[in-house]
Scaffold this motif. Sequence first.
Motif, PDB file in Angstrom:
ATOM      1  N   VAL A 131      15.906  13.158   4.082  1.00  0.00           N
ATOM      2  CA  VAL A 131      15.195  13.481   2.867  1.00  0.00           C
ATOM      3  C   VAL A 131      15.140  12.229   1.998  1.00  0.00           C
ATOM      4  O   VAL A 131      16.146  11.530   1.860  1.00  0.00           O
ATOM      5  CB  VAL A 131      15.902  14.626   2.108  1.00  0.00           C
ATOM      6  N   ARG A 132      13.963  12.000   1.394  1.00  0.00           N
ATOM      7  CA  ARG A 132      13.796  10.836   0.539  1.00  0.00           C
ATOM      8  C   ARG A 132      13.484  11.307  -0.880  1.00  0.00           C
ATOM      9  O   ARG A 132      12.575  12.110  -1.093  1.00  0.00           O
ATOM     10  CB  ARG A 132      12.639   9.991   1.064  1.00  0.00           C
ATOM     11  N   LEU A 133      14.204  10.813  -1.846  1.00  0.00           N
ATOM     12  CA  LEU A 133      13.985  11.159  -3.243  1.00  0.00           C
ATOM     13  C   LEU A 133      13.041  10.138  -3.859  1.00  0.00           C
ATOM     14  O   LEU A 133      13.131   8.946  -3.586  1.00  0.00           O
ATOM     15  CB  LEU A 133      15.305  11.168  -4.016  1.00  0.00           C
ATOM     16  N   LEU A 134      12.124  10.640  -4.681  1.00  0.00           N
ATOM     17  CA  LEU A 134      11.221   9.720  -5.333  1.00  0.00           C
ATOM     18  C   LEU A 134      10.921  10.172  -6.737  1.00  0.00           C
ATOM     19  O   LEU A 134      11.102  11.335  -7.083  1.00  0.00           O
ATOM     20  CB  LEU A 134       9.915   9.568  -4.537  1.00  0.00           C
ATOM     21  N   ASP A 135      10.458   9.232  -7.531  1.00  0.00           N
ATOM     22  CA  ASP A 135      10.067   9.508  -8.901  1.00  0.00           C
ATOM     23  C   ASP A 135       8.655  10.079  -8.865  1.00  0.00           C
ATOM     24  O   ASP A 135       7.696   9.372  -8.530  1.00  0.00           O
ATOM     25  CB  ASP A 135      10.131   8.218  -9.713  1.00  0.00           C
ATOM     26  N   TYR A 136       8.492  11.355  -9.188  1.00  0.00           N
ATOM     27  CA  TYR A 136       7.208  12.024  -9.068  1.00  0.00           C
ATOM     28  C   TYR A 136       6.163  11.436 -10.031  1.00  0.00           C
ATOM     29  O   TYR A 136       4.993  11.328  -9.700  1.00  0.00           O
ATOM     30  CB  TYR A 136       7.359  13.533  -9.289  1.00  0.00           C
ATOM     31  N   GLY A 137       6.581  11.037 -11.223  1.00  0.00           N
ATOM     32  CA  GLY A 137       5.669  10.424 -12.186  1.00  0.00           C
ATOM     33  C   GLY A 137       5.105   9.120 -11.652  1.00  0.00           C
ATOM     34  O   GLY A 137       3.921   8.827 -11.793  1.00  0.00           O
ATOM     35  N   LYS A 138       5.967   8.315 -11.022  1.00  0.00           N
ATOM     36  CA  LYS A 138       5.528   7.057 -10.432  1.00  0.00           C
ATOM     37  C   LYS A 138       4.558   7.331  -9.272  1.00  0.00           C
ATOM     38  O   LYS A 138       3.555   6.638  -9.110  1.00  0.00           O
ATOM     39  CB  LYS A 138       6.733   6.272  -9.939  1.00  0.00           C
ATOM     40  N   TYR A 139       4.850   8.367  -8.495  1.00  0.00           N
ATOM     41  CA  TYR A 139       3.994   8.749  -7.380  1.00  0.00           C
ATOM     42  C   TYR A 139       2.599   9.153  -7.882  1.00  0.00           C
ATOM     43  O   TYR A 139       1.588   8.729  -7.341  1.00  0.00           O
ATOM     44  CB  TYR A 139       4.640   9.886  -6.596  1.00  0.00           C
ATOM     45  N   GLN A 140       2.543   9.981  -8.940  1.00  0.00           N
ATOM     46  CA  GLN A 140       1.262  10.397  -9.502  1.00  0.00           C
ATOM     47  C   GLN A 140       0.482   9.200 -10.046  1.00  0.00           C
ATOM     48  O   GLN A 140      -0.733   9.109  -9.867  1.00  0.00           O
ATOM     49  CB  GLN A 140       1.469  11.400 -10.630  1.00  0.00           C
ATOM     50  N   TYR A 141       1.178   8.262 -10.685  1.00  0.00           N
ATOM     51  CA  TYR A 141       0.528   7.073 -11.227  1.00  0.00           C
ATOM     52  C   TYR A 141      -0.102   6.247 -10.109  1.00  0.00           C
ATOM     53  O   TYR A 141      -1.239   5.811 -10.224  1.00  0.00           O
ATOM     54  CB  TYR A 141       1.556   6.234 -12.003  1.00  0.00           C
ATOM     55  N   GLU A 142       0.610   6.051  -9.028  1.00  0.00           N
ATOM     56  CA  GLU A 142       0.090   5.266  -7.913  1.00  0.00           C
ATOM     57  C   GLU A 142      -1.101   5.955  -7.246  1.00  0.00           C
ATOM     58  O   GLU A 142      -2.059   5.298  -6.827  1.00  0.00           O
ATOM     59  CB  GLU A 142       1.193   4.988  -6.892  1.00  0.00           C
ATOM     60  N   GLN A 143      -1.056   7.282  -7.160  1.00  0.00           N
ATOM     61  CA  GLN A 143      -2.178   8.023  -6.587  1.00  0.00           C
ATOM     62  C   GLN A 143      -3.431   7.890  -7.455  1.00  0.00           C
ATOM     63  O   GLN A 143      -4.536   7.690  -6.945  1.00  0.00           O
ATOM     64  CB  GLN A 143      -1.807   9.501  -6.402  1.00  0.00           C
ATOM     65  N   ALA A 144      -3.253   8.020  -8.769  1.00  0.00           N
ATOM     66  CA  ALA A 144      -4.395   7.905  -9.682  1.00  0.00           C
ATOM     67  C   ALA A 144      -4.967   6.495  -9.643  1.00  0.00           C
ATOM     68  O   ALA A 144      -6.191   6.298  -9.695  1.00  0.00           O
ATOM     69  CB  ALA A 144      -3.965   8.261 -11.101  1.00  0.00           C
ATOM     70  N   LYS A 145      -4.101   5.494  -9.548  1.00  0.00           N
ATOM     71  CA  LYS A 145      -4.535   4.106  -9.483  1.00  0.00           C
ATOM     72  C   LYS A 145      -5.348   3.850  -8.204  1.00  0.00           C
ATOM     73  O   LYS A 145      -6.398   3.215  -8.238  1.00  0.00           O
ATOM     74  CB  LYS A 145      -3.307   3.205  -9.529  1.00  0.00           C
ATOM     75  N   ALA A 146      -4.889   4.360  -7.085  1.00  0.00           N
ATOM     76  CA  ALA A 146      -5.587   4.189  -5.814  1.00  0.00           C
ATOM     77  C   ALA A 146      -6.938   4.912  -5.837  1.00  0.00           C
ATOM     78  O   ALA A 146      -7.932   4.411  -5.304  1.00  0.00           O
ATOM     79  CB  ALA A 146      -4.730   4.696  -4.667  1.00  0.00           C
ATOM     80  N   GLU A 147      -6.970   6.093  -6.458  1.00  0.00           N
ATOM     81  CA  GLU A 147      -8.214   6.861  -6.526  1.00  0.00           C
ATOM     82  C   GLU A 147      -9.246   6.167  -7.403  1.00  0.00           C
ATOM     83  O   GLU A 147     -10.429   6.093  -7.055  1.00  0.00           O
ATOM     84  CB  GLU A 147      -7.936   8.261  -7.071  1.00  0.00           C
ATOM     85  N   SER A 148      -8.827   5.607  -8.535  1.00  0.00           N
ATOM     86  CA  SER A 148      -9.776   4.928  -9.409  1.00  0.00           C
ATOM     87  C   SER A 148     -10.296   3.652  -8.756  1.00  0.00           C
ATOM     88  O   SER A 148     -11.438   3.269  -8.955  1.00  0.00           O
ATOM     89  CB  SER A 148      -9.148   4.607 -10.763  1.00  0.00           C
TER      90      SER A 148
END
Length: 109
Positions: free
Chosen positions: A1-18
């Motif tokens: 199992v890998r723990l991650l910062d969900y806010g950071k994950y959402q930011y990176e997804q939005a950045k890639a989408e834009s």
Amino acid sequence: VRLLDYGKYQYEQAKAESKSRSHAPEVKEIRLTLKIGQHDFDVKKSQADRWLNDGDRVRVTATLRGRELAFPGQAHALIERMRVALGAEYEMAVSRLGKRFSAIVGRKR
């Protein structure tokens, strides 16, 4: 199992989408001759209009052949006619390179 910062994950997804939605303007080309018919002119105008609406710039090129080389003013007039029909403005003025006259037109953003 890998723990991650969900806010950071959402930011990176939005950045890639834009980044994937961005559109870098290109320079498309419309080639004209002095003997072009009205319908052919209208077809090329509608294609250039579509490109300008997409945010691209359009290079309008008029090629002179044979005896037409004695009338460079007609090439300028043809390019100006296309510019007026598109409702655009010159980004690069009409220039001559051998038998070709060309100008880049675009719309203000």
